[in-house]
Design an enzyme around this catalytic site. Structure first.
Site, PDB file in Angstrom:
ATOM      1  N   ARG A 234      23.030 -16.660 -31.427  1.00  0.00           N
ATOM      2  CA  ARG A 234      22.014 -17.688 -31.651  1.00  0.00           C
ATOM      3  C   ARG A 234      20.650 -17.080 -31.361  1.00  0.00           C
ATOM      4  O   ARG A 234      20.495 -16.326 -30.401  1.00  0.00           O
ATOM      5  CB  ARG A 234      22.245 -18.912 -30.750  1.00  0.00           C
ATOM      6  CG  ARG A 234      23.388 -19.815 -31.214  1.00  0.00           C
ATOM      7  CD  ARG A 234      23.090 -20.512 -32.550  1.00  0.00           C
ATOM      8  NE  ARG A 234      24.181 -21.346 -33.015  1.00  0.00           N
ATOM      9  CZ  ARG A 234      25.150 -20.971 -33.851  1.00  0.00           C
ATOM     10  NH1 ARG A 234      25.163 -19.728 -34.310  1.00  0.00           N
ATOM     11  NH2 ARG A 234      26.080 -21.815 -34.222  1.00  0.00           N
ATOM     12  N   GLU A 263      14.587 -19.622 -36.980  1.00  0.00           N
ATOM     13  CA  GLU A 263      15.186 -19.372 -38.306  1.00  0.00           C
ATOM     14  C   GLU A 263      15.263 -20.612 -39.192  1.00  0.00           C
ATOM     15  O   GLU A 263      15.280 -20.503 -40.413  1.00  0.00           O
ATOM     16  CB  GLU A 263      16.586 -18.766 -38.156  1.00  0.00           C
ATOM     17  CG  GLU A 263      17.625 -19.744 -37.618  1.00  0.00           C
ATOM     18  CD  GLU A 263      19.019 -19.111 -37.515  1.00  0.00           C
ATOM     19  OE1 GLU A 263      19.139 -18.006 -36.977  1.00  0.00           O
ATOM     20  OE2 GLU A 263      19.980 -19.748 -37.980  1.00  0.00           O
ATOM     21  N   HIS A 295      21.325 -15.004 -41.040  1.00  0.00           N
ATOM     22  CA  HIS A 295      22.467 -15.747 -40.483  1.00  0.00           C
ATOM     23  C   HIS A 295      23.666 -15.725 -41.448  1.00  0.00           C
ATOM     24  O   HIS A 295      24.164 -16.772 -41.862  1.00  0.00           O
ATOM     25  CB  HIS A 295      22.061 -17.197 -40.160  1.00  0.00           C
ATOM     26  CG  HIS A 295      22.906 -17.824 -39.087  1.00  0.00           C
ATOM     27  ND1 HIS A 295      22.407 -18.674 -38.136  1.00  0.00           N
ATOM     28  CD2 HIS A 295      24.234 -17.719 -38.814  1.00  0.00           C
ATOM     29  CE1 HIS A 295      23.373 -19.080 -37.334  1.00  0.00           C
ATOM     30  NE2 HIS A 295      24.501 -18.506 -37.736  1.00  0.00           N
TER      31      HIS A 295
HETATM   32  P1  NAI Z   1      33.729 -18.602 -27.830  1.00  0.00           P
HETATM   33  O1  NAI Z   1      33.449 -19.943 -27.228  1.00  0.00           O
HETATM   34  O2  NAI Z   1      35.113 -18.242 -28.207  1.00  0.00           O
HETATM   35  O3  NAI Z   1      33.190 -17.455 -26.837  1.00  0.00           O
HETATM   36  C1  NAI Z   1      31.980 -17.531 -26.151  1.00  0.00           C
HETATM   37  C2  NAI Z   1      32.159 -16.765 -24.854  1.00  0.00           C
HETATM   38  O4  NAI Z   1      30.880 -16.714 -24.207  1.00  0.00           O
HETATM   39  C3  NAI Z   1      33.137 -17.444 -23.877  1.00  0.00           C
HETATM   40  O5  NAI Z   1      34.097 -16.514 -23.417  1.00  0.00           O
HETATM   41  C4  NAI Z   1      32.241 -17.929 -22.764  1.00  0.00           C
HETATM   42  O6  NAI Z   1      32.887 -17.907 -21.499  1.00  0.00           O
HETATM   43  C5  NAI Z   1      31.131 -16.890 -22.826  1.00  0.00           C
HETATM   44  N1  NAI Z   1      29.922 -17.288 -22.105  1.00  0.00           N
HETATM   45  C6  NAI Z   1      29.490 -18.544 -21.817  1.00  0.00           C
HETATM   46  N2  NAI Z   1      28.381 -18.479 -21.070  1.00  0.00           N
HETATM   47  C7  NAI Z   1      28.114 -17.155 -20.881  1.00  0.00           C
HETATM   48  C8  NAI Z   1      27.121 -16.454 -20.169  1.00  0.00           C
HETATM   49  N3  NAI Z   1      26.163 -17.101 -19.460  1.00  0.00           N
HETATM   50  N4  NAI Z   1      27.156 -15.097 -20.174  1.00  0.00           N
HETATM   51  C9  NAI Z   1      28.113 -14.437 -20.847  1.00  0.00           C
HETATM   52  N5  NAI Z   1      29.109 -15.057 -21.534  1.00  0.00           N
HETATM   53  C10 NAI Z   1      29.097 -16.407 -21.552  1.00  0.00           C
HETATM   54  O7  NAI Z   1      32.736 -18.501 -29.062  1.00  0.00           O
HETATM   55  P2  NAI Z   1      32.845 -17.498 -30.315  1.00  0.00           P
HETATM   56  O8  NAI Z   1      33.617 -18.148 -31.404  1.00  0.00           O
HETATM   57  O9  NAI Z   1      33.249 -16.164 -29.836  1.00  0.00           O
HETATM   58  O10 NAI Z   1      31.327 -17.477 -30.801  1.00  0.00           O
HETATM   59  C11 NAI Z   1      30.301 -16.859 -30.034  1.00  0.00           C
HETATM   60  C12 NAI Z   1      28.965 -17.264 -30.607  1.00  0.00           C
HETATM   61  O11 NAI Z   1      28.821 -16.677 -31.910  1.00  0.00           O
HETATM   62  C13 NAI Z   1      28.853 -18.777 -30.881  1.00  0.00           C
HETATM   63  O12 NAI Z   1      28.413 -19.447 -29.752  1.00  0.00           O
HETATM   64  C14 NAI Z   1      27.839 -18.844 -31.997  1.00  0.00           C
HETATM   65  O13 NAI Z   1      26.556 -19.002 -31.398  1.00  0.00           O
HETATM   66  C15 NAI Z   1      27.912 -17.473 -32.655  1.00  0.00           C
HETATM   67  N6  NAI Z   1      28.329 -17.510 -34.049  1.00  0.00           N
HETATM   68  C16 NAI Z   1      27.509 -16.927 -34.991  1.00  0.00           C
HETATM   69  C17 NAI Z   1      27.867 -16.912 -36.320  1.00  0.00           C
HETATM   70  C18 NAI Z   1      27.012 -16.224 -37.358  1.00  0.00           C
HETATM   71  O14 NAI Z   1      27.236 -16.392 -38.569  1.00  0.00           O
HETATM   72  N7  NAI Z   1      26.006 -15.436 -36.986  1.00  0.00           N
HETATM   73  C19 NAI Z   1      29.089 -17.565 -36.773  1.00  0.00           C
HETATM   74  C20 NAI Z   1      29.912 -18.099 -35.707  1.00  0.00           C
HETATM   75  C21 NAI Z   1      29.525 -18.091 -34.391  1.00  0.00           C
END
Ligand code: NAI
Length: 335
Positions: A234, A263, A295
């Protein structure tokens, strides 16, 4: 059930129509982004369907609620753009697509690293212009480097596994450690140690108050000189003005961004005939060691198919009054 679908592009229509095979849901498509100005377009529908750059703040939710909307189906995983507490107070249910292809995003993060390092995007332009010089395209071996992953959830774990073939050291930081990270060859460390030791830092955490501007003036000072920063999560994880200062002083070595804090005003639109007034974005684009994409990390046919299928399933559950398996709740804000 009539559903107003916002921020629609031709590819969204194609995949949503395919998932809605028997036309059980009545989609009404709008190219407009949803915000409090456009919310009235949803009038007469109980459900709406939105994407990452639609802004569902309290003002927008009030207008939607006034028009009878009681269900919001997000076509994305992140929900930082929804005022969930306000939605809950209004009795509006929200669902998301928790996973559609962690591979798509992790592979794209790797693509940014490889392109930035070996400058293939610049080589492509040179050769097309008859310039076969390789001066200025010098890269480094990834082998032996240290890669730090902030957030080892679904995408961060796939990313760690992809890195296994490169012979890199993988460090991770996550307040909720995943036991599988060690078997992917990773090692958890505190955030400051990750900053201090990593040659490449890739952000895979959600946007929360704790992670807002995790890349800032202060954290950059704790990183290695020449570090590469990759953000496919993000935009607001990175303080763009701070990275510009880091790039100008040549302290930051490389920057790959698939997301940008402002964005919503630009991404997904063809603005090639207009004057862009965001001087921060425009300055970022001028650096030779910065690669910005719009994105698109999620943008594979597998991911679009999965997004459409889960979204249709979420809307169908709402229509039939069934359990909402992918509901986003206020409790999830604390995870
Ligand atoms: P997820 O929920 O499976 O993993 C997120 C991880 O971040 C979790 O393990 C959580 O414990 C950890 N986390 C939470 N707070 C944290 C902190 N303060 N410091 C370090 N780690 C922390 O989510 P997923 O599916 O892996 O997605 C990650 C991010 O990718 C999403 O939040 C979204 O913003 C982004 N995303 C971007 C896309 C794109 O097209 N550019 C598409 C899909 C997701």
């Amino acid at each position: 059930m009539k559903t107003a679908v916002f921020s629609v592009k031709p590819y969204d229509k194609k995949f949503l129509r395919a998932a809605n095979g028997d036309d059980a849901l009545k989609f009404e498509f709008y190219e407009e982004r949803l915000n409090h100005h456009t919310a009235a377009l949803a009038g007469g529908r109980r459900a709406i369907c939105v994407f990452v750059n639609d802004l569902l703040d309290s003002r927008c939710l009030d207008v939607l609620h006034g028009h009878g909307v009681r269900f919001i189906a997000l076509r994305c995983a992140g929900f930082n753009h929804v005022d969930l507490r306000h939605a809950t107070a209004l009795g509006i249910k929200v669902t998301h697509v928790p996973a559609y292809s962690p591979y798509a995003v992790a592979e794209f993060a790797l693509a940014l690293i490889l392109a930035l390092n070996r400058k293939t995007h610049r080589a492509y332009n040179r050769v097309r212009d008859g310039n076969f010089s390789i001066d200025g395209l010098l890269g480094f071996d990834l082998h032996g480097c240290t890669v730090g992953i902030i957030g080892t959830g679904k995408i961060g774990m796939v990313f760690a596994n992809l890195l296994r073939g490169f012979g890199v050291n993988v460090l991770g930081h996550d307040p909720f450690p995943n036991p599988a990270f060690a078997s992917a060859g990773g090692r958890y460390v505190e955030r400051d140690e990750l900053f201090a030791r990593s040659d490449i830092i890739s952000l895979h955490c959600p946007l929360t108050p704790e992670t807002f501007h995790v890349v800032s003036e202060e954290s950059i000072e704790r990183m290695k000189k020449g570090v590469m920063i990759i953000n496919t999560s993000r935009g607001a994880l990175v303080d763009a003005k701070a990275v510009i200062r880091g790039l100008k002083s040549e302290y930051l070595g490389y920057l790959g961004l698939d997301v940008y804090e402002q964005e919503a005003d630009f991404f997904y639109e063809n603005l090639s005939e207009t004057i862009i007034h965001d001087d921060v974005l425009q300055r970022l684009i001028t650096f030779p060691n910065v690669l910005i994409t719009s994105h698109q990390a999620y943008f594979t046919d597998t991911a679009l198919g999965n997004i459409a299928e889960t979204t249709v399933a979420n809307l169908t559950a709402c229509k039939e009054g069934a359990a909402l398996n992918n509901e986003v709740t206020v409790e999830m804000l604390h995870r």
